[in-house]
Design an enzyme around this catalytic site. Structure first.
Site, mmCIF file in Angstrom:
data_model
loop_
_atom_site.group_PDB
_atom_site.id
_atom_site.type_symbol
_atom_site.label_atom_id
_atom_site.label_comp_id
_atom_site.label_asym_id
_atom_site.label_seq_id
_atom_site.Cartn_x
_atom_site.Cartn_y
_atom_site.Cartn_z
ATOM 1 N N GLU A 42 0.862 -1.193 0.000
ATOM 2 C CA GLU A 42 0.000 0.000 0.000
ATOM 3 C C GLU A 42 0.892 1.234 0.000
ATOM 4 O OE1 GLU A 42 -2.283 -0.001 3.644
ATOM 5 O OE2 GLU A 42 -2.280 2.169 3.706
ATOM 6 N N ARG A 46 0.660 10.336 1.269
ATOM 7 C CA ARG A 46 1.115 11.285 2.293
ATOM 8 C C ARG A 46 2.324 12.066 1.848
ATOM 9 N NH1 ARG A 46 1.196 7.519 7.708
ATOM 10 N NH2 ARG A 46 -0.642 6.312 7.145
ATOM 11 N N LYS A 129 -9.904 -2.788 7.884
ATOM 12 C CA LYS A 129 -8.639 -2.488 8.555
ATOM 13 C C LYS A 129 -8.978 -2.124 10.003
ATOM 14 C CE LYS A 129 -5.072 1.143 8.258
ATOM 15 N NZ LYS A 129 -4.172 1.816 7.296
HETATM 16 C C1 3PG Z 1 -1.259 3.336 8.274
HETATM 17 O O1 3PG Z 1 -1.408 4.297 7.568
HETATM 18 O O2 3PG Z 1 -1.822 2.267 8.058
HETATM 19 C C2 3PG Z 1 -0.412 3.477 9.506
HETATM 20 O O3 3PG Z 1 0.277 4.666 9.518
HETATM 21 C C3 3PG Z 1 0.505 2.341 9.699
HETATM 22 O O4 3PG Z 1 0.804 2.307 11.035
HETATM 23 P P1 3PG Z 1 2.271 2.001 11.535
HETATM 24 O O5 3PG Z 1 3.152 3.063 10.936
HETATM 25 O O6 3PG Z 1 2.199 2.086 13.035
HETATM 26 O O7 3PG Z 1 2.645 0.635 11.045
#
Ligand code: 3PG
Length: 209
Positions: A42, A46, A129
């Site tokens: 994914e 951002r 999710k």
């Molecule tokens: C996301 O966008 O799914 C999260 O930022 C992922 O979370 P993590 O950086 O704690 O793995």
């Protein structure tokens, strides 16, 4: 006909969450993940270059690439135009879900409560999710949500890393585990794809029973 996100993630077991500031990283990153046995990833929307990164990684062909951090219908449209094979949202937005259904692209919305989960079910979603999984209660919360919703499959994400991923993989309601721990920002910044390959290989090995 919209493909089922569960079909995409069931075999993958790991969903790396990639935040990639440089388009030049896209192909070596796709190589490293594919070589490690990762089949799905994914790309979060951002960074200013996110759609270019997504397009390059989708064109690479070694991975099924989706868009993450999608919070508006317009972002979903742009991501699909760039080649996203699926859409991931941090929360539940029925307009984004409707747009994805119109586009025929699988969507994985985020939920954090039973109420949000019921809303997801009401619009035909039964793979979600769980976000941010660790911060909102971890596997104890996951089990508490899975009990009344046996038809739901979860992709816990948020606060998961090499130290606690096994706990989530062991849960029968978990389809795949998501997270950014395979692609540390520092490793990406210094072009250390060996580090990413190693982290991803370890995660792939641990994800398979
Ligand atoms: C996301 O966008 O799914 C999260 O930022 C992922 O979370 P993590 O950086 O704690 O793995």
């Amino acid at each position: 006909m919209t493909a089922d996100i569960a079909d995409l993630l069931r075999g993958a077991r790991i969903l790396p969450v990639l935040t990639v500031p440089e388009t030049a990283s896209a192909l070596p990153l796709a190589d490293a993940l594919a070589e490690a046995g990762v089949s799905c990833a994914e790309v979060t929307l951002r960074t200013p270059q996110a759609l270019d990164v997504l397009e390059a990684m989708a064109a690479h062909g070694g991975l099924t690439v989706g868009a993450g951090t999608v919070i508006t219908p317009r972002q979903a449209e742009r991501a699909v135009a760039a080649g996203a094979a699926f859409v991931v949202c941090p929360g539940l937005d029925t307009e984004v879900i409707a747009t994805c259904h119109e586009l025929g692209v699988p969507v994985l919305p985020g939920i954090a409560t039973a109420t949000e989960l019921m809303r997801a079910l009401s619009v035909g979603i039964n793979t979600v999710k769980l976000f941010p999984a660790e911060q909102i209660g971890g596997t104890a919360l996951l089990r508490a949500l899975a009990a009344p919703f046996p038809q739901v499959r979860f992709v816990p994400t948020g606060g998961i890393g090499a130290d606690n991923a096994d706990d989530y993989f062991a849960e029968p309601s978990v389809l795949a585990v998501g997270g950014s721990w395979l692609t540390p920002a520092q490793a990406l910044a210094r072009g250390d794809y060996q580090c990413i390959r190693d982290l991803a290989s370890q995660a792939v090995q641990r994800s398979t029973p």
